[in-house]
Design a protein around this motif. Structure first.
Motif, PDB file in Angstrom:
ATOM      1  N   ASN B  63       0.835  -1.197   0.000  1.00 18.20           N
ATOM      2  CA  ASN B  63       0.000   0.000   0.000  1.00 18.20           C
ATOM      3  C   ASN B  63       0.868   1.245   0.000  1.00 18.20           C
ATOM      4  O   ASN B  63       1.810   1.336   0.779  1.00 18.20           O
ATOM      5  CB  ASN B  63      -0.891   0.028   1.251  1.00 18.20           C
ATOM      6  N   PRO B  64       0.533   2.228  -0.853  1.00 21.84           N
ATOM      7  CA  PRO B  64       1.306   3.468  -0.841  1.00 21.84           C
ATOM      8  C   PRO B  64       0.734   4.458   0.170  1.00 21.84           C
ATOM      9  O   PRO B  64      -0.488   4.614   0.267  1.00 21.84           O
ATOM     10  CB  PRO B  64       1.109   4.005  -2.265  1.00 21.84           C
ATOM     11  N   ILE B  65       1.637   5.110   0.900  1.00 19.21           N
ATOM     12  CA  ILE B  65       1.196   6.169   1.808  1.00 19.21           C
ATOM     13  C   ILE B  65       1.973   7.417   1.421  1.00 19.21           C
ATOM     14  O   ILE B  65       3.183   7.386   1.242  1.00 19.21           O
ATOM     15  CB  ILE B  65       1.458   5.806   3.292  1.00 19.21           C
ATOM     16  N   ILE B  66       1.237   8.527   1.244  1.00 17.72           N
ATOM     17  CA  ILE B  66       1.896   9.760   0.804  1.00 17.72           C
ATOM     18  C   ILE B  66       1.604  10.950   1.717  1.00 17.72           C
ATOM     19  O   ILE B  66       0.653  10.925   2.486  1.00 17.72           O
ATOM     20  CB  ILE B  66       1.521  10.132  -0.644  1.00 17.72           C
ATOM     21  N   GLU B  67       2.447  11.980   1.576  1.00 17.35           N
ATOM     22  CA  GLU B  67       2.440  13.178   2.426  1.00 17.35           C
ATOM     23  C   GLU B  67       3.245  12.877   3.697  1.00 17.35           C
ATOM     24  O   GLU B  67       2.850  12.017   4.497  1.00 17.35           O
ATOM     25  CB  GLU B  67       1.029  13.598   2.874  1.00 17.35           C
TER      26      GLU B  67
END
Lengths: 233, 223
Positions: B63-67
């Motif tokens: 899963n990508p997590i951004i910020e």
């Protein structure tokens, strides 16, 4: 218990930031005192509680002020931890909600405000940008929340519902002032149906100001902006 | 297990990227680092962060997590039993989050504006920078770190003030943060940079200076 003690919200009736804190308090069933602030004549209490930004909303809990609407929402969730949840338990689901809330907060609202403050070519350009953001939101929500609206357990509004509602809930007011639609159910079926179902929640209905009052204010805001020499306030 | 693998798409000089590395290292979470060339972004980066197309991007369980702030909170919540990043008390947490936003929304932009401007404009923006730094400094209140006795979420998010701002002021020939003007902030910065995990994560100063100088030249060049 952490959730005890006096709660006061300093806000303004027309601010979406103030509105989201009100909604969070209502969802959690927290009793609070509301203080309407006059932003043209800021109270000494406001300046004392928020010396850095001098803005609302300000939540005061047990005499301690918390400012910035997104920070306040997380505080509310963590302090009143039993009862309806604003965020799901799973860290990845939480991260997705925080990401979209930030996206709306940082990127979408300022474009909507620009549409409201401009006319002619400038407005057309801002409108294009707004549609770009709505498109991203539509596709993003579809991808991030395949099960549909991120209401935490399907019953109460969650953090992202609250943020969306605070910005787009008054869409009818915006569209009336602008004389044009932006929440197009054909282009953005998910976002449109989401907003339309959110405004039906009792907590939202009871905290929505009278339509005519909001229209008058937004119209005034728009006229003032169009009159100012630079074209924007 | 491949599923539990942690990957970080970052950039050597990016303070946002470095925040995530600091957090992972403090938590003792092993990760695979992928250096992105921002002038030639990898297909993976564009796939995982189609909206902003930026670093950092954390991949965990595919899963990508951004910020960066969102990633830090994710790291703290996922590896709960490790080193704590955010304080436990909700009010203290809200303070940490508020000041972390302050750094990004006020300190960073004012320093950029000051660095990219000249003469009277630079003076005006530098005054803003000083105002922001003063407010931030007051949050230390005699503590060793913003997080108390140990480095925490706000220290990591404020790493700009410990390191990048000093390199930026040198690159720009400006004066933002000096020991005499902001003794408490200076002392904090030295302590922060002295921590082993932080020291090994910070980008090479000479390389960062050269990169910032080059960037400022481009920004200042007549359009």
């Amino acid at each position: 218990m952490a959730g005890e003690g006096r709660v006061t919200l300093h806000g303004t009736w027309a601010s979406p930031y103030s509105k989201r804190v009100e909604l969070a308090l209502k969802v959690k069933g927290i009793e609070y005192e509301y203080v309407e602030e006059d932003l043209m004549n800021k109270s000494s209490l406001l300046l004392q509680y928020n010396p850095v930004h001098k803005k609302i909303p300000i939540l005061v809990h047990n005499g301690k002020p918390i400012v910035e609407s997104m920070v306040i929402l997380e505080y509310i969730e963590e302090t009143w931890s039993d009862g309806p949840r604003l965020l799901p338990e799973d860290p990845y689901e939480r991260a997705k909600i925080r990401f979209w809330a930030t996206f709306l907060h940082q990127q979408v609202f300022e474009v909507l405000v620009l549409v409201l403050k401009t006319d002619g070519e400038a407005q057309a350009k801002a409108m294009e940008q707004l549609h770009e953001k709505l498109k991203l939101l539509e596709e993003g929500i579809k991808g991030s929340f395949p099960g549909g609206s991120p209401a935490v357990n399907g019953e109460n509004m969650g953090l992202l519902d609250i943020v969306v509602c605070s910005y787009f809930g008054p869409y009818k007011v915006h569209e009336e002032v602008l004389g044009l639609k932006y929440l197009d159910s054909e282009k953005y079926p998910l976002v449109t149906s989401w907003v339309k179902s959110l405004v039906q929640y009792p907590a939202v209905k009871e905290s929505t100001p009278p339509h005519e009052k909001s229209v008058a204010l937004v119209r005034y805001f728009r006229e003032k902006a169009l009159q100012s020499p630079a074209g924007v306030l | 297990m491949a599923d539990e693998e942690v990957k970080l798409h970052g950039m050597w000089g990016s303070l946002f990227s470095k925040r995530v590395e600091m957090a992972l290292k403090l938590k003792g979470v092993p990760y695979q680092y992928i250096e992105e060339d921002l002038t030639n972004k990898s297909p993976d980066l564009l796939k995982y962060n189609p909206i902003h197309k930026k670093v950092p991007v954390l991949i965990h369980r595919r899963n990508p997590i951004i910020e960066s702030h969102v990633i830090l909170e994710y790291i703290d919540e996922t590896w709960k039993t490790g080193y704590p990043l955010l304080p436990e008390d909700p009010y203290e947490r809200s303070m940490a989050r508020f000041w972390a936003r302050f750094v990004d929304e006020k300190c960073l932009p004012s320093a950029w504006k000051a660095a990219c401007s000249e003469g009277e404009e630079r003076e005006k923006f530098t005054e803003e920078v000083h105002g922001h730094l003063k407010m931030l400094e007051e949050q230390l209140r005699g503590k060793r770190f913003f997080g108390g006795d140990a480095v925490g979420f706000l220290d990591i998010c404020a790493s700009f003030v410990a390191y990048w701002i000093l390199v930026k002021q040198e690159a720009a020939g400006a004066e933002f943060l000096t020991e005499s003007k902001f003794p408490a902030l200076w002392r904090w910065g030295e302590e922060f940079k002295g921590c082993a995990v932080i020291k090994e994560t910070l980008p090479d100063r000479a390389r960062l200076l050269a990169s910032l100088k080059a960037y400022l030249e481009i920004m200042k060049a007549p359009k």
